[in-house]
Design a protein around this motif. Sequence first.
Motif, PDB file in Angstrom:
ATOM      1  N   PRO A  78       0.984  -1.176  -0.095  1.00  8.54           N
ATOM      2  CA  PRO A  78      -0.046   0.123   0.032  1.00  8.54           C
ATOM      3  C   PRO A  78       0.943   1.310  -0.120  1.00  8.54           C
ATOM      4  O   PRO A  78       2.084   1.365   0.571  1.00  8.54           O
ATOM      5  N   THR A  79       0.509   2.446  -0.593  1.00  8.27           N
ATOM      6  CA  THR A  79       1.126   3.516  -0.524  1.00  8.27           C
ATOM      7  C   THR A  79       1.085   4.372   0.888  1.00  8.27           C
ATOM      8  O   THR A  79       0.343   3.707   1.711  1.00  8.27           O
ATOM      9  N   GLY A  80       1.963   5.268   1.124  1.00  3.69           N
ATOM     10  CA  GLY A  80       1.622   6.047   2.432  1.00  3.69           C
ATOM     11  C   GLY A  80       2.795   5.616   3.242  1.00  3.69           C
ATOM     12  O   GLY A  80       2.920   6.050   4.318  1.00  3.69           O
ATOM     13  N   TYR A  81       3.664   4.826   2.693  1.00  3.40           N
ATOM     14  CA  TYR A  81       4.946   4.299   3.571  1.00  3.40           C
ATOM     15  C   TYR A  81       6.149   4.764   2.612  1.00  3.40           C
ATOM     16  O   TYR A  81       6.189   4.574   1.577  1.00  3.40           O
ATOM     17  N   ILE A  82       7.233   4.848   3.700  1.00  8.40           N
ATOM     18  CA  ILE A  82       8.602   5.187   3.039  1.00  8.40           C
ATOM     19  C   ILE A  82       8.903   4.110   2.193  1.00  8.40           C
ATOM     20  O   ILE A  82       9.569   4.230   0.924  1.00  8.40           O
ATOM     21  N   ARG A  83       8.991   2.659   2.805  1.00  6.88           N
ATOM     22  CA  ARG A  83       9.185   1.523   1.998  1.00  6.88           C
ATOM     23  C   ARG A  83       7.988   0.799   2.106  1.00  6.88           C
ATOM     24  O   ARG A  83       8.020  -0.117   3.430  1.00  6.88           O
ATOM     25  N   PRO A  84       7.259   0.695   1.218  1.00  3.59           N
ATOM     26  CA  PRO A  84       5.885  -0.127   1.765  1.00  3.59           C
ATOM     27  C   PRO A  84       6.137  -1.513   2.040  1.00  3.59           C
ATOM     28  O   PRO A  84       6.933  -2.184   1.510  1.00  3.59           O
ATOM     29  N   PRO A  85       5.605  -1.935   3.114  1.00  2.00           N
ATOM     30  CA  PRO A  85       5.666  -3.524   3.541  1.00  2.00           C
ATOM     31  C   PRO A  85       4.799  -4.293   2.333  1.00  2.00           C
ATOM     32  O   PRO A  85       4.026  -3.861   1.821  1.00  2.00           O
ATOM     33  N   ASP A  86       5.425  -5.510   2.237  1.00  2.00           N
ATOM     34  CA  ASP A  86       4.568  -6.266   0.993  1.00  2.00           C
ATOM     35  C   ASP A  86       3.091  -6.459   1.369  1.00  2.00           C
ATOM     36  O   ASP A  86       2.329  -6.393   0.316  1.00  2.00           O
ATOM     37  N   PHE A  87       2.757  -6.859   2.673  1.00  2.00           N
ATOM     38  CA  PHE A  87       1.263  -6.969   3.039  1.00  2.00           C
ATOM     39  C   PHE A  87       1.055  -6.370   4.402  1.00  2.00           C
ATOM     40  O   PHE A  87       1.643  -6.399   5.098  1.00  2.00           O
ATOM     41  N   VAL A  88      -0.274  -5.620   4.445  1.00  2.00           N
ATOM     42  CA  VAL A  88      -0.587  -5.011   5.368  1.00  2.00           C
ATOM     43  C   VAL A  88      -2.099  -5.661   5.745  1.00  2.00           C
ATOM     44  O   VAL A  88      -2.878  -5.632   4.878  1.00  2.00           O
ATOM     45  N   LEU A  89      -2.411  -5.902   7.028  1.00  2.00           N
ATOM     46  CA  LEU A  89      -3.814  -6.790   7.411  1.00  2.00           C
ATOM     47  C   LEU A  89      -4.243  -5.867   8.235  1.00  2.00           C
ATOM     48  O   LEU A  89      -3.931  -6.034   9.683  1.00  2.00           O
ATOM     49  N   PRO A  90      -5.178  -4.778   8.196  1.00  2.00           N
ATOM     50  CA  PRO A  90      -5.802  -4.275   9.224  1.00  2.00           C
ATOM     51  C   PRO A  90      -6.845  -5.060  10.034  1.00  2.00           C
ATOM     52  O   PRO A  90      -7.752  -5.534   9.271  1.00  2.00           O
ATOM     53  N   ARG A  91      -6.824  -4.988  11.263  1.00  2.00           N
ATOM     54  CA  ARG A  91      -7.745  -6.032  12.015  1.00  2.00           C
ATOM     55  C   ARG A  91      -8.165  -5.567  13.274  1.00  2.00           C
ATOM     56  O   ARG A  91      -7.302  -5.135  14.105  1.00  2.00           O
ATOM     57  N   GLU A  92      -9.349  -4.935  13.300  1.00  2.00           N
ATOM     58  CA  GLU A  92      -9.884  -4.280  14.761  1.00  2.00           C
ATOM     59  C   GLU A  92      -8.762  -3.338  15.370  1.00  2.00           C
ATOM     60  O   GLU A  92      -8.732  -2.399  14.531  1.00  2.00           O
ATOM     61  N   SER A  93      -8.356  -3.495  16.305  1.00  2.00           N
ATOM     62  CA  SER A  93      -7.318  -2.593  16.779  1.00  2.00           C
ATOM     63  C   SER A  93      -5.882  -2.682  16.357  1.00  2.00           C
ATOM     64  O   SER A  93      -4.918  -2.030  17.157  1.00  2.00           O
ATOM     65  N   THR A  94      -5.452  -3.863  15.592  1.00  2.00           N
ATOM     66  CA  THR A  94      -4.280  -4.108  15.336  1.00  2.00           C
ATOM     67  C   THR A  94      -4.126  -4.090  13.864  1.00  2.00           C
ATOM     68  O   THR A  94      -4.959  -4.609  13.251  1.00  2.00           O
ATOM     69  N   THR A  95      -2.829  -3.827  13.301  1.00  2.00           N
ATOM     70  CA  THR A  95      -2.447  -3.865  12.208  1.00  2.00           C
ATOM     71  C   THR A  95      -1.215  -4.774  11.930  1.00  2.00           C
ATOM     72  O   THR A  95      -0.334  -4.613  12.597  1.00  2.00           O
ATOM     73  N   TYR A  96      -1.475  -5.681  10.932  1.00  2.00           N
ATOM     74  CA  TYR A  96      -0.244  -6.660  10.808  1.00  2.00           C
ATOM     75  C   TYR A  96       0.488  -6.219   9.679  1.00  2.00           C
ATOM     76  O   TYR A  96      -0.077  -6.246   8.503  1.00  2.00           O
TER      77      TYR A  96
END
Length: 336
Positions: A84-102
């Motif tokens: 995803p955009t918005g990061y200096i170096r985008p992680p391969d995968f981002v999983l938003p979950r309730e109060s935690t993002t993986y």
Amino acid sequence: MIPLFQKSAEEVLSKTRYSNNESEIKNLAEQMELVDQHSMSTLNQTLLQNAGGSGRNVPDFIAEHNFVADLIRNDPQGVFLYEPTGYIRPPDFVLPRESTTYFLQMKRLSDGEFDNRRNNMVRRIKTRLETIAVSKFVCIHLAEDFSEQDVEPLVSLIAAEAQKANESEYLYHDDICPKATFTFVNPNNSLPFLTLGGSADMNGRDLTDEAIVQIRASFDKAIGAFTWDNDLENVNLIVIEADQYDDSDLSQAVFGEEIYSIRGRTMISSLEREGHFYQPQYIDKLCGVIALRRVQSGSFITSYRKTLFINERFESYAAEVQRVLGIDDVITVDDC
């Protein structure tokens, strides 16, 4: 199945040895359709773009594709973001979950990243030794001319001598110019089988360290994606496809080296905590490492068995990571 995905799967596999494998083409087409249905069409496009070149990087992107398909099957209602955009170096995968993002950064540890020939021989020796029900360590030194054809004869000689109480150094193949030497050491605790206590070449190079060096180099690259610390709201994980690496290699890379010392004829072991989880620059940054191993051996398109190596500092996170990502096994520092 949508014909578009059938054609795309054929294109991706065209430069691999699976180009005419109908089963692999069908499995990839269905997997591409699944990924597309969960708003991850960008991953399909990336796979196609890389297949359009030399095809050299296709295994890396297939590993990503397999992993995402596993994540979707584990949590069909979840949100999955690819670079995803918005990061200096985008992680391969981002999983938003309730109060935690993986945040998941993936690396594929290919066979070519270390000295395959010698390490594969050491692994074969290690595996064969585990069929010998003798509670001892064996330490082995290999000469430069030791070859694949010497593995079985060496193991046979070790098996024959392991039953004896002799404390000598044994020579394999030739008394004047041996291809290998080995010695036995008694453990301080009972072992279920003959265990490789160490291997080196006759010039003193530690063969068992080569895999560790390559794994740690991969971790150094992957961890750069995390510019924030690990906490309850942001969980940072490195994911690796690691079929050719043992749990012991990965444990040493993340937790540290198991040090063997000899007292008399007894070998004592202790863990030196100097792995990635204990490095000052990483200790607060990395929650864990997930090792992926293929369930369908010999298949390109496969699901994975997932093992989580959890940072001691964040062991309380393990159960939730296991649930969210469909982890099969968890290894802590106490398991080393």
